[in-house]
Write a protein that holds these residues in place. Structure first.
Motif, mmCIF file in Angstrom:
data_model
loop_
_atom_site.group_PDB
_atom_site.id
_atom_site.type_symbol
_atom_site.label_atom_id
_atom_site.label_comp_id
_atom_site.label_asym_id
_atom_site.label_seq_id
_atom_site.Cartn_x
_atom_site.Cartn_y
_atom_site.Cartn_z
ATOM 1 N N VAL A 132 24.372 -23.693 31.354
ATOM 2 C CA VAL A 132 25.361 -22.966 31.306
ATOM 3 C C VAL A 132 25.952 -21.914 32.246
ATOM 4 C CG1 VAL A 132 27.373 -22.213 29.542
ATOM 5 C CG2 VAL A 132 26.364 -24.301 28.921
ATOM 6 N N PHE A 133 25.088 -21.227 32.459
ATOM 7 C CA PHE A 133 25.230 -19.950 33.221
ATOM 8 C C PHE A 133 25.293 -20.084 34.104
ATOM 9 C CE2 PHE A 133 23.545 -16.238 35.327
ATOM 10 C CZ PHE A 133 23.288 -15.598 34.815
ATOM 11 N N ALA A 134 24.635 -21.270 35.298
ATOM 12 C CA ALA A 134 24.780 -21.871 36.376
ATOM 13 C C ALA A 134 26.153 -22.514 36.486
ATOM 14 C CB ALA A 134 23.661 -22.869 36.747
ATOM 15 N N ALA A 135 26.712 -23.025 35.783
ATOM 16 C CA ALA A 135 27.860 -23.774 35.496
ATOM 17 C C ALA A 135 29.103 -22.296 35.790
ATOM 18 C CB ALA A 135 28.082 -24.850 34.503
ATOM 19 N N ASN A 136 28.579 -21.330 34.472
ATOM 20 C CA ASN A 136 29.558 -20.844 35.215
ATOM 21 C C ASN A 136 29.481 -20.219 36.092
ATOM 22 O OD1 ASN A 136 29.259 -19.563 31.259
ATOM 23 N ND2 ASN A 136 30.236 -21.395 31.973
#
Length: 260
Positions: free
Chosen positions: A113-117
């Motif tokens: 999720v961090f990478a997608a954010n």
């Protein structure tokens, strides 16, 4: 209004739902969250930069207006639906601690999720802000350059501590949103703590994925290495502490399994 125990029960169910969600959907939802938080950052920046010389006598005014306008991002994340790393630092703790989901899942979720954010925020920064010319006026460009340079110039320990404060308030905002059973109540509950963290000057890693790269696009004297090492890493670590320990773990310990 839902009790704290009922909120914990909701979050346990939410953690189980996230665990069953396919990774591709989580990636798309994570990119959307990056866009939504960047939208809040953009609105806050345009609002604060508009004060100009008026802020010289009262420097808190632009920070207050930024705080008033920024919460639209988290409101969209919570009410429309998206995957936000900072929220998940608290969201996933009740289900993890009560062993309703595998103990390692929260780390996997955070990483994806961090990478997608980050991807969602950077795409928004480049196409819908920079290429669209939204902040090309000198007052706006000067403001976002200053913000980027200021954030990267803060001492590492200060960014870490400000990160704790930011996500403590952001996760409490989400908690308040779950406590209400009405749309108006959820809006008010989310708005106040988010407004507070922005006006105070705490550091939110996902919001900084808008502020700092956008400042760089407009000529801020900041390198990618400085962005990552001097701001993104300490603010992320602080956000993890603030959301995981002070909200997710603490409230699970206090209320999980209890009935009043």
């Amino acid at each position: 209004m839902n009790t704290p125990t009922e909120v914990i029960d909701q979050l346990i169910g939410l953690g189980e739902k996230k665990y069953r969600t396919p990774w591709l959907k989580l990636i798309i939802l994570g990119m959307l969250a990056g866009v939504y938080i960047a939208t809040g950052g953009l609105l806050a920046s345009l609002s604060a930069a508009g004060f100009g010389a008026w802020s010289e006598g009262n420097p808190f005014l632009p920070k207050l207006l930024a705080g008033i306008t920024f919460p639209v991002g988290l409101i969209l994340v919570v009410l429309v639906g998206a995957e936000l790393f900072t929220g998940n630092t608290a969201y996933l703790m009740p289900a993890t601690i009560t062993r309703r989901i595998p103990s390692i899942y929260f780390v996997q979720n955070w990483a994806v999720v961090f990478a997608a954010n980050l991807v969602g925020a950077l795409l928004f920064d480049y196409f819908l802000v920079y290429k669209a010319g939204i902040m090309q006026a000198p007052a706006y460009a000067d403001y976002i350059r200053h913000v980027a340079e200021y954030k990267v110039g803060l001492p590492w320990d200060q960014v870490l501590l400000r990160g704790i404060g930011a996500n403590w308030l952001v996760c409490l905002a989400v908690w308040l949103g779950f406590a209400s059973r009405s749309m108006v109540g959820r809006l008010v509950g989310i708005w106040w703590p988010v407004m507070a963290f922005v006006a105070i000057g705490f550091e939110h890693s996902i919001a900084n994925m808008f502020y700092i790269p956008t400042g760089m696009l407009y000529g801020a004297n900041v390198s990618w290495g400085a962005f990552i090492l001097d701001n993104l890493i300490p603010s992320t670590l602080g956000n993890i502490i603030g959301g995981t320990l002070f909200v997710g773990c603490m409230y699970t310990y206090l209320y999980a399994g209890k009935r009043h």
